[in-house]
Design a protein around this motif. Structure first.
Motif, mmCIF file in Angstrom:
data_model
loop_
_atom_site.group_PDB
_atom_site.id
_atom_site.type_symbol
_atom_site.label_atom_id
_atom_site.label_comp_id
_atom_site.label_asym_id
_atom_site.label_seq_id
_atom_site.Cartn_x
_atom_site.Cartn_y
_atom_site.Cartn_z
ATOM 1 N N PRO A 40 -5.041 2.554 -3.395
ATOM 2 C CA PRO A 40 -5.568 1.508 -2.507
ATOM 3 C C PRO A 40 -6.596 1.987 -1.493
ATOM 4 O O PRO A 40 -7.190 1.162 -0.800
ATOM 5 C CB PRO A 40 -4.305 1.024 -1.781
ATOM 6 C CG PRO A 40 -3.410 2.216 -1.767
ATOM 7 C CD PRO A 40 -3.672 2.959 -3.046
ATOM 8 N N GLY A 41 -6.863 3.292 -1.382
ATOM 9 C CA GLY A 41 -7.537 3.834 -0.215
ATOM 10 C C GLY A 41 -9.044 3.724 -0.168
ATOM 11 O O GLY A 41 -9.683 3.043 -0.970
ATOM 12 N N PHE A 42 -9.624 4.445 0.795
ATOM 13 C CA PHE A 42 -11.043 4.349 1.127
ATOM 14 C C PHE A 42 -11.900 5.294 0.299
ATOM 15 O O PHE A 42 -12.755 4.874 -0.467
ATOM 16 C CB PHE A 42 -11.229 4.653 2.620
ATOM 17 C CG PHE A 42 -12.664 4.809 3.057
ATOM 18 C CD1 PHE A 42 -13.498 3.698 3.189
ATOM 19 C CD2 PHE A 42 -13.193 6.062 3.359
ATOM 20 C CE1 PHE A 42 -14.825 3.835 3.596
ATOM 21 C CE2 PHE A 42 -14.506 6.218 3.778
ATOM 22 C CZ PHE A 42 -15.322 5.101 3.887
ATOM 23 N N LEU A 43 -11.686 6.583 0.421
ATOM 24 C CA LEU A 43 -12.594 7.545 -0.200
ATOM 25 C C LEU A 43 -12.460 7.547 -1.715
ATOM 26 O O LEU A 43 -13.453 7.670 -2.437
ATOM 27 C CB LEU A 43 -12.321 8.946 0.355
ATOM 28 C CG LEU A 43 -13.333 10.029 -0.010
ATOM 29 C CD1 LEU A 43 -14.723 9.684 0.516
ATOM 30 C CD2 LEU A 43 -12.880 11.386 0.519
ATOM 31 N N VAL A 64 0.839 -1.196 0.000
ATOM 32 C CA VAL A 64 0.000 0.000 0.000
ATOM 33 C C VAL A 64 0.876 1.249 0.000
ATOM 34 O O VAL A 64 0.672 2.178 -0.801
ATOM 35 C CB VAL A 64 -0.937 -0.001 1.223
ATOM 36 C CG1 VAL A 64 -1.676 1.322 1.346
ATOM 37 C CG2 VAL A 64 -1.925 -1.158 1.125
ATOM 38 N N VAL A 65 1.850 1.295 0.892
ATOM 39 C CA VAL A 65 2.727 2.461 1.010
ATOM 40 C C VAL A 65 3.487 2.706 -0.294
ATOM 41 O O VAL A 65 3.660 3.860 -0.726
ATOM 42 C CB VAL A 65 3.696 2.285 2.185
ATOM 43 C CG1 VAL A 65 4.761 3.379 2.202
ATOM 44 C CG2 VAL A 65 2.936 2.278 3.507
ATOM 45 N N ALA A 66 3.914 1.633 -0.951
ATOM 46 C CA ALA A 66 4.708 1.772 -2.178
ATOM 47 C C ALA A 66 3.929 2.418 -3.309
ATOM 48 O O ALA A 66 4.529 2.990 -4.230
ATOM 49 C CB ALA A 66 5.223 0.404 -2.610
ATOM 50 N N ALA A 67 2.607 2.345 -3.253
ATOM 51 C CA ALA A 67 1.778 2.894 -4.328
ATOM 52 C C ALA A 67 1.481 4.379 -4.153
ATOM 53 O O ALA A 67 0.870 4.984 -5.039
ATOM 54 C CB ALA A 67 0.460 2.125 -4.396
ATOM 55 N N LEU A 68 1.939 4.986 -3.033
ATOM 56 C CA LEU A 68 1.483 6.330 -2.672
ATOM 57 C C LEU A 68 2.642 7.250 -2.328
ATOM 58 O O LEU A 68 3.757 6.798 -2.061
ATOM 59 C CB LEU A 68 0.548 6.240 -1.462
ATOM 60 C CG LEU A 68 -0.722 5.403 -1.642
ATOM 61 C CD1 LEU A 68 -1.355 5.114 -0.286
ATOM 62 C CD2 LEU A 68 -1.700 6.123 -2.557
ATOM 63 N N THR A 69 2.359 8.538 -2.309
ATOM 64 C CA THR A 69 3.323 9.499 -1.787
ATOM 65 C C THR A 69 3.369 9.374 -0.262
ATOM 66 O O THR A 69 2.413 8.888 0.360
ATOM 67 C CB THR A 69 2.914 10.936 -2.144
ATOM 68 O OG1 THR A 69 1.679 11.247 -1.482
ATOM 69 C CG2 THR A 69 2.726 11.096 -3.655
ATOM 70 N N PRO A 70 4.447 9.799 0.365
ATOM 71 C CA PRO A 70 4.515 9.720 1.832
ATOM 72 C C PRO A 70 3.359 10.439 2.513
ATOM 73 O O PRO A 70 2.854 9.977 3.539
ATOM 74 C CB PRO A 70 5.865 10.370 2.153
ATOM 75 C CG PRO A 70 6.697 10.127 0.935
ATOM 76 C CD PRO A 70 5.741 10.236 -0.220
ATOM 77 N N ARG A 71 2.925 11.571 1.975
ATOM 78 C CA ARG A 71 1.836 12.322 2.606
ATOM 79 C C ARG A 71 0.525 11.553 2.537
ATOM 80 O O ARG A 71 -0.286 11.592 3.459
ATOM 81 C CB ARG A 71 1.685 13.698 1.952
ATOM 82 C CG ARG A 71 0.468 14.458 2.433
ATOM 83 C CD ARG A 71 0.496 15.917 2.041
ATOM 84 N NE ARG A 71 1.432 16.658 2.877
ATOM 85 C CZ ARG A 71 1.408 17.985 3.034
ATOM 86 N NH1 ARG A 71 0.512 18.718 2.399
ATOM 87 N NH2 ARG A 71 2.278 18.585 3.809
ATOM 88 N N ALA A 72 0.294 10.831 1.432
ATOM 89 C CA ALA A 72 -0.975 10.123 1.255
ATOM 90 C C ALA A 72 -1.011 8.773 1.962
ATOM 91 O O ALA A 72 -2.097 8.233 2.202
ATOM 92 C CB ALA A 72 -1.252 9.915 -0.235
ATOM 93 N N ALA A 73 0.143 8.230 2.304
ATOM 94 C CA ALA A 73 0.223 6.831 2.708
ATOM 95 C C ALA A 73 -0.557 6.500 3.973
ATOM 96 O O ALA A 73 -1.044 5.373 4.115
ATOM 97 C CB ALA A 73 1.681 6.414 2.878
ATOM 98 N N ALA A 74 -0.688 7.421 4.901
ATOM 99 C CA ALA A 74 -1.380 7.122 6.166
ATOM 100 C C ALA A 74 -2.848 7.514 6.152
ATOM 101 O O ALA A 74 -3.559 7.242 7.108
ATOM 102 C CB ALA A 74 -0.680 7.822 7.325
ATOM 103 N N THR A 75 -3.320 8.132 5.084
ATOM 104 C CA THR A 75 -4.638 8.754 5.099
ATOM 105 C C THR A 75 -5.774 7.756 4.934
ATOM 106 O O THR A 75 -5.573 6.605 4.557
ATOM 107 C CB THR A 75 -4.758 9.805 3.986
ATOM 108 O OG1 THR A 75 -4.692 9.136 2.714
ATOM 109 C CG2 THR A 75 -3.668 10.851 4.083
ATOM 110 N N LEU A 76 -6.983 8.235 5.235
ATOM 111 C CA LEU A 76 -8.202 7.469 4.964
ATOM 112 C C LEU A 76 -8.585 7.603 3.494
ATOM 113 O O LEU A 76 -9.078 6.659 2.886
ATOM 114 C CB LEU A 76 -9.330 7.971 5.865
ATOM 115 C CG LEU A 76 -10.634 7.178 5.910
ATOM 116 C CD1 LEU A 76 -10.417 5.753 6.390
ATOM 117 C CD2 LEU A 76 -11.636 7.884 6.818
#
Length: 424
Positions: free
Chosen positions: A389-392, A25-37
């Motif tokens: 990969p996220g929710f919203l 999941v983290v690898a697919a995103l920027t660091p700022r986006a990685a922890a978000t909902l």
């Protein structure tokens, strides 16, 4: 587009299995986006938690994703429930209620509730200072479902209902008071949530006369939904019933002859009467959860439930049911996601018991399923498809809507996952 389409339940579980590894999941995103909902680990953790009753692999994955999110650098703005610390807090409060044994998370959920409650009180104070200074309206970051007290208040209500009353109550009361005041305020012919053009986010273009926003994500339908849900649950502020009534009436007054709503009502139009305004059909989304019929229609049915008003229920239901008159490719949605895509229509239609629309939306959502994609479903923006990969906005949210539609989730959870969308 789609290849090798499975059933809704099979697609949901396959997507969840593709999201088991937090590092993927983290690898697919920027660091700022990685922890978000919105995009990251807080959303994927929620999906796994909601499926935890189906197997231990998902409960274990939820724990790993929450732990990974907590270790992220945390440079996202501390706004609302979809980014920053509030995203992890919201995911824990709602998601832990689905676990076979939520007890190990009780202390963490209490801390998360305390943080969100303080955030709600801070936003309420900010809005009060704005009013005291004679400034009109309220910024989106104060009141909306994504960053403001509408979304935060709903999660605090969830925490209150799961045994964290003392921690949740101050922030919940502040949110309800702020939104009740906002809904009843007026600046001449302009409602309390009208904002001058300069006070809108820089990425948003509105008429020079400013605008009052209608939708569930950023407009007055979000506060209406929270006020209605909390009223039905017995949590009220002075004047709340009147605020629900007046806000619902305002939305109905600005409904277009087509049955839709424009995302914004500009200040010049507000200075006229709704029936005298020529509506501009060229701008803005009208058929999604974030803006348009599904989100606003659901807010109206919730208002009808709160006030025991059959006419409001019928109005909201009829608006959503009318989507069945058009094939899903003709809906003003984009992609399969919750926010502006067909999964958001699916979940909203299911909540309002619009079965024909829900079936169409489920089929259309499944048409985006592609086994060759790492997460099964793409995010689609401006015609381009990419991995999220996220929710919203991403695959986890699509999987939750499909799993719910397929009956793969608990039928009566302590806190429904779509409370994060202000649908319940």
């Amino acid at each position: 587009m789609a290849t090798d389409v499975d059933t809704p339940g099979e697609s949901a579980v396959a997507t969840a299995r593709g999201l088991l590894d937090p590092e993927r999941v983290v690898a697919a995103l920027t660091p700022r986006a990685a922890a978000t909902l919105c995009d990251g680990l807080a959303g994927t953790a929620l999906l796994h938690a909601c499926l935890a009753h189906t197997g231990p692999e998902f409960a274990a994955a939820a724990a790993r994703h929450w732990e990974s999110a907590a270790r992220m650098p945390g440079d996202a703005p501390p706004n609302g429930i979809h980014t920053g610390p509030g995203a992890l807090a919201a995911s824990l409060i709602v998601g832990s209620s689905y676990l076979p044994d939520p007890a190990p998370y009780r202390a963490t959920v209490r801390k998360a509730t305390t943080w969100l409650s303080a955030r709600a009180r801070g936003l309420a104070r900010h809005q009060q200072r704005r009013l005291d200074g004679g400034l009109p309206g309220a910024p989106w970051a104060v009141y909306d479902a994504i960053r403001g007290v509408a979304g935060i208040g709903r999660v605090l209500l969830a925490a209150h209902s799961t045994g964290h009353e003392d921690a949740a109550e101050p922030g919940l009361a502040a949110a309800l008071t702020t939104l009740t005041t906002l809904s009843q305020a007026a600046h001449g012919s302009r409602p309390g949530w009208w904002l001058p053009a300069a006070d809108h986010p820089s990425s948003v273009t509105v008429h020079p006369s400013g605008a009052a926003t209608t939708g569930l994500a950023h407009g007055i339908a979000g506060p209406l939904a929270l006020l209605a849900i909390s009223y039905s649950a017995g949590h009220t502020a002075p004047g709340q019933a009147d605020a629900i009534r007046s806000t619902a009436s305002w939305l109905l007054a600005w409904q277009e002859p087509t049955g839709a709503w424009a995302p914004f009502i500009d200040g010049d139009a507000l200075d006229s009467t709704p029936t005298s305004v020529t509506r501009d059909r060229r701008s803005g989304r009208r058929d999604a959860w974030c803006y348009g019929v599904p989100g606003i229609g659901r807010a109206l049915t919730l208002a009808g439930d709160a006030l025991n008003d059959l006419d409001l229920r019928r109005a909201g239901h009829a608006a959503i049911a009318a989507l069945a008159e058009r094939a899903p490719p003709r809906w003003d949605t984009e992609g399969p996601g919750l926010c502006h895509g067909s999964a958001g229509v699916l979940q909203t239609a299911a909540r309002t018991e619009c079965g024909a629309v829900a079936r169409q939306a489920a089929e259309h959502t499944l048409s985006f399923r592609d086994r060759h994609r790492p997460f099964g479903f793409p995010q689609v923006e401006a015609g381009a498809a990419f991995e999220n990969p996220g929710f919203l906005t991403g695959a986890a949210g699509v999987a939750l809507a499909l799993a719910d539609h397929a009956g793969f989730l608990p039928s009566n959870p302590p806190v429904p996952w779509d409370s994060l969308l202000l649908l319940a």
